[in-house]
Design an enzyme around this catalytic site. Structure first.
Site, short mmCIF file in Angstrom:
data_model
loop_
_atom_site.label_atom_id
_atom_site.label_comp_id
_atom_site.label_asym_id
_atom_site.label_seq_id
_atom_site.Cartn_x
_atom_site.Cartn_y
_atom_site.Cartn_z
N ASN A 1 -38.56 -75.17 56.36
CA ASN A 1 -40.18 -74.85 55.85
C ASN A 1 -40.93 -76.15 55.56
OD1 ASN A 1 -41.78 -72.46 55.24
ND2 ASN A 1 -41.65 -73.66 53.23
N ARG A 2 -42.09 -76.22 55.81
CA ARG A 2 -42.93 -77.44 55.47
C ARG A 2 -42.67 -77.62 54.02
NH1 ARG A 2 -49.27 -76.59 55.19
NH2 ARG A 2 -48.44 -74.95 53.82
N ALA B 1 -51.03 -67.92 62.40
CA ALA B 1 -51.42 -67.94 63.83
C ALA B 1 -52.61 -69.06 64.09
CB ALA B 1 -52.22 -66.75 64.29
N ASN C 1 -48.80 -63.72 64.68
CA ASN C 1 -49.90 -62.85 65.10
C ASN C 1 -51.06 -63.64 65.99
OD1 ASN C 1 -49.43 -60.02 64.65
ND2 ASN C 1 -50.27 -60.17 62.46
N SER D 1 -43.93 -56.17 64.11
CA SER D 1 -44.57 -55.42 63.43
C SER D 1 -43.57 -54.88 62.41
CB SER D 1 -45.35 -54.26 64.09
OG SER D 1 -46.29 -53.55 63.30
N GLY D 2 -44.27 -54.59 61.13
CA GLY D 2 -43.59 -53.57 60.16
C GLY D 2 -43.40 -54.46 58.62
N LYS E 1 -49.22 -56.21 70.78
CA LYS E 1 -49.27 -56.17 69.26
C LYS E 1 -50.76 -56.26 68.85
CE LYS E 1 -48.11 -56.62 64.95
NZ LYS E 1 -48.20 -57.70 63.97
N HIS F 1 -51.61 -52.70 68.93
CA HIS F 1 -50.98 -51.89 67.93
C HIS F 1 -51.84 -52.09 66.77
CE1 HIS F 1 -48.68 -52.27 64.28
NE2 HIS F 1 -47.91 -51.44 64.84
N ASN F 2 -52.34 -53.55 66.10
CA ASN F 2 -53.13 -53.60 65.32
C ASN F 2 -54.31 -52.85 65.15
OD1 ASN F 2 -50.90 -55.31 64.45
ND2 ASN F 2 -51.87 -56.73 63.61
N GLU G 1 -53.69 -49.44 64.42
CA GLU G 1 -53.61 -49.51 62.77
C GLU G 1 -54.77 -49.36 62.26
OE1 GLU G 1 -50.48 -52.50 61.80
OE2 GLU G 1 -52.03 -53.10 60.18
N TYR G 2 -55.70 -50.26 62.61
CA TYR G 2 -57.07 -50.32 61.70
C TYR G 2 -57.87 -48.95 61.63
CZ TYR G 2 -58.04 -55.55 61.32
OH TYR G 2 -57.78 -56.79 60.76
N ARG H 1 -64.45 -51.89 57.66
CA ARG H 1 -63.94 -52.93 56.85
C ARG H 1 -65.11 -54.00 56.60
NH1 ARG H 1 -57.62 -54.70 57.86
NH2 ARG H 1 -57.05 -52.53 58.44
N HIS I 1 -82.97 -51.77 89.46
CA HIS I 1 -81.72 -51.58 89.73
C HIS I 1 -81.09 -50.71 90.66
CE1 HIS I 1 -81.28 -55.06 86.70
NE2 HIS I 1 -81.94 -54.23 85.88
P1 NDP Z 1 -47.11 -66.48 54.68
O1 NDP Z 1 -48.53 -67.25 54.45
O2 NDP Z 1 -46.40 -65.90 54.02
O3 NDP Z 1 -46.21 -67.83 55.21
C1 NDP Z 1 -46.58 -68.79 56.10
C2 NDP Z 1 -45.47 -69.90 56.49
O4 NDP Z 1 -45.90 -70.88 57.27
C3 NDP Z 1 -44.92 -70.57 55.24
O5 NDP Z 1 -43.91 -70.82 55.45
C4 NDP Z 1 -45.89 -72.06 55.16
O6 NDP Z 1 -45.01 -72.91 54.64
C5 NDP Z 1 -45.73 -72.01 56.71
N1 NDP Z 1 -47.34 -73.02 56.88
C6 NDP Z 1 -48.33 -72.62 56.44
N2 NDP Z 1 -49.18 -73.56 57.00
C7 NDP Z 1 -48.40 -74.49 57.83
C8 NDP Z 1 -48.70 -75.68 58.34
N3 NDP Z 1 -49.88 -76.06 58.46
N4 NDP Z 1 -47.68 -76.35 58.63
C9 NDP Z 1 -46.39 -75.81 58.50
N5 NDP Z 1 -46.20 -74.91 58.17
C10 NDP Z 1 -47.05 -74.14 57.82
O7 NDP Z 1 -47.41 -65.80 56.09
P2 NDP Z 1 -46.77 -64.40 56.87
O8 NDP Z 1 -45.14 -64.63 56.80
O9 NDP Z 1 -47.36 -63.31 56.25
O10 NDP Z 1 -47.09 -64.70 58.29
C11 NDP Z 1 -46.70 -65.53 59.35
C12 NDP Z 1 -47.15 -64.76 60.58
O11 NDP Z 1 -46.56 -63.48 60.73
C13 NDP Z 1 -48.54 -65.04 61.07
O12 NDP Z 1 -49.02 -65.16 62.22
C14 NDP Z 1 -48.95 -63.40 60.42
O13 NDP Z 1 -50.04 -62.96 60.89
C15 NDP Z 1 -47.77 -63.02 61.16
N6 NDP Z 1 -47.52 -61.42 60.68
C16 NDP Z 1 -47.32 -61.20 59.34
C17 NDP Z 1 -47.24 -59.91 58.93
C18 NDP Z 1 -47.30 -59.58 57.40
O14 NDP Z 1 -47.25 -58.29 57.06
N7 NDP Z 1 -47.57 -60.42 56.59
C19 NDP Z 1 -46.80 -58.82 59.87
C20 NDP Z 1 -46.77 -59.24 61.13
C21 NDP Z 1 -47.01 -60.48 61.64
P3 NDP Z 1 -45.32 -73.40 53.02
O15 NDP Z 1 -44.18 -72.83 52.20
O16 NDP Z 1 -45.07 -75.01 53.28
O17 NDP Z 1 -46.46 -73.17 52.72
#
Ligand code: NDP
Length: 469
Positions: A32-33, A77, A103, A129-130, A183, A186-187, A190-191, A288, A450
């Site tokens: 993790n960062r 994303a 996503n 998803s979930g 996906k 799907h979303n 969902e909306y 929304r 036309h």
């Molecule tokens: P979070 O915001 O909870 O976590 C983001 C993670 O990415 C953290 O570990 C963060 O690290 C890291 N991060 C953020 N910015 C950077 C960066 N610039 N460089 C490196 N690491 C970085 O996000 P989610 O877990 O909710 O979402 C992750 C993905 O999953 C997204 O694409 C989201 O759209 C998708 N998703 C989310 C769902 C949900 O219900 N939440 C469902 C399905 C898909 P740090 O701890 O250092 O900040």
């Protein structure tokens, strides 16, 4: 022994996915960062910690994984994914694989797939998803990328996925961005599903004067029938929940401005490109955005006064609302699957429509008891509008009158129903052999020459519009 897979990004989704992988007996290397998060996560992992390898650098992460490696990205994303891929690129070896499980916009995934292939890397774009709960105990997984790459990691993803009667909800959708495309739709569904539920909630709350717990009880009852689904189930629990501080229903103290991260909007935009009408989804995205403009809405209420909203006694029944929601939901899924079929043809994918319905039966947010029947209908004929399949046309015949009554009563009383109204109009258009587009064609010919086709003979014609035309 080395880890079977790596994972970068221990946010909501990544942390839960890592635990899920570890629980399924696959040692997982994590990075993790923010390093502190990595260690905290490993400390809190309890008995699963023995299958978690906490890494402080990407070099450590790569070294900790058994080659050929697979590394999951669970980061926001967009550009962050490109940054992570670029950071990994010098560290990984031939045959290693990067898996973007966030996503992503599927256009980005298509681009990254080409870049990866050029660099001799394997790249998968996987839609998960979930939510947090799904990631922890079984999400629905929609994969895209080279088939052989998927086959290599499929055992891990099938092990962590949700199961529907024993079948894992993890499916390869096609090359490149196919998984992220599915996906996205799907979303979008969902909306629309959420918006339609909110619209009938509005009728119960404002039109019928029902309390949040009463609405929750109705959702709970609906969840025993055809509407049985995750979203109706959680709406029941939400309605019945009370705020620990004030004792009031939580629902009543939540601000009425909806957020979004863009996947609904992507669906609507892509649908326009594909000329695939997903009007219920478009309406839900717009709703929304309108909800977010709360100050404008307040000004509108000051200028125009509040709509009557309250329904006359007996104008609508709870059963009408249930039937309306069933009909609306069928229309919305029909639109979503039609869009997928269109994309399949347009992008040269062979998106497996029945399998898509199957992969959504468990684990994902739109899981619903209707999806099994949808899979059956799409198996019989993937190219036919789902509304026309035997089971769903039978249901729509029974339920569309209630959708009409509901939309009409809501319109009469100023209860806005953008998604259900859009769904009803779609249904009515799709059951009208002679539309009104003859006038559109005449207008286009009048001002732009036309041309138009005639109903009584082949060929292209112009109208007798004279000098003004
Ligand atoms: P979070 O915001 O909870 O976590 C983001 C993670 O990415 C953290 O570990 C963060 O690290 C890291 N991060 C953020 N910015 C950077 C960066 N610039 N460089 C490196 N690491 C970085 O996000 P989610 O877990 O909710 O979402 C992750 C993905 O999953 C997204 O694409 C989201 O759209 C998708 N998703 C989310 C769902 C949900 O219900 N939440 C469902 C399905 C898909 P740090 O701890 O250092 O900040």
């Amino acid at each position: 022994a080395k880890a079977g897979i790596g994972l970068i990004g221990l946010g909501t989704m990544g942390s839960n996915l890592a635990l899920n992988i570890a629980e399924n007996s696959v040692p997982v290397a994590i990075f993790n960062r923010t390093t502190e998060t990595t260690h905290e996560f490993a400390r809190a992992a309890g008995p699963l910690a023995k299958r978690i390898v906490a890494c402080e650098t990407l070099e450590q992460l790569v070294a900790a994984i058994e080659p050929p490696r697979a590394i999951i990205l669970m980061v926001p994303a967009g550009p962050v994914v490109d940054e992570q891929v670029a950071a990994l690129r010098p560290l990984i070896e031939d045959g290693d694989m990067i898996i973007d499980a966030g996503n992503a916009n599927f256009h980005d995934t298509n681009r990254r797939a080409v870049e990866a292939a050029t660099n001799g890397e394997l790249f998968l774009g996987i839609g998960v998803s979930g939510g947090a709960e799904g990631a922890r105990h079984g999400p629905s997984i929609m994969a895209g990328g080279p088939r052989e790459a998927w086959d290599r990691v499929a055992p891990i993803f099938e092990a962590i996925a949700a199961r529907y009667e024993g079948t894992p909800c993890a499916t390869w959708m096609g090359e490149g961005g196919a998984g992220h495309f599915v996906k996205t739709v799907h979303n979008g569904i969902e909306y629309a599903d959420m918006q339609m539920i909110a619209e009938v909630y509005g009728v119960m709350r404002d039109g019928m004067g029902m309390s949040a717990p009463q609405c929750g009880q109705v959702f709970a009852r609906w969840n025993e029938g055809l509407l049985k689904s995750y979203l109706v189930e959680i709406s029941a629990r939400i309605g019945e929940a009370s705020d620990p501080e004030t004792g009031n229903p939580v629902l009543d103290i939540i601000a009425d401005r909806a957020g979004q991260k863009g996947t609904g909007r992507w669906t609507a935009i892509e649908a326009q490109h594909l000329a695939a009408p997903v009007t219920a989804i478009e309406a839900a995205v717009a709703a929304r955005n309108m909800s977010a403009a709360s100050e404008v809405r307040a000004e509108g209420e000051r200028i125009f006064g509040a709509a009557p909203r309250v329904l006359e006694n007996g104008a609508l029944s709870i059963d009408d609302l249930e039937a309306a929601l069933i009909a609306g939901k069928i229309v919305c899924y029909a639109q979503g699957f039609t869009m997928i079929a269109r994309a399949s043809a347009e992008f040269g994918w062979a998106l497996p429509l029945p399998d898509i319905a199957r992969v959504w039966r468990a684990g994902c947010i739109i899981r619903s008891s209707m999806l099994n029947d949808m899979a059956t209908a799409l198996e019989a004929n993937p190219d036919r509008n789902l509304m026309f399949a035997d089971f769903f046309s039978y249901l729509l015949k029974a339920k569309h009158p209630a959708l009409r009554t509901t939309v009409a009563a809501a319109a009469q009383n100023g209860l806005p129903m953008p998604a259900l109204t859009a769904g009803l109009a779609y249904f009515d258009i799709m059951r009208t052999e002679r539309s009104t587009a003859n006038l559109i064609q005449a207008q286009r010919d009048f001002f732009g020459a036309h041309g138009f086709e005639r109903i009584d003979r082949p060929g292209q014609y112009h109208g007798p519009w004279g000098a003004s035309g």
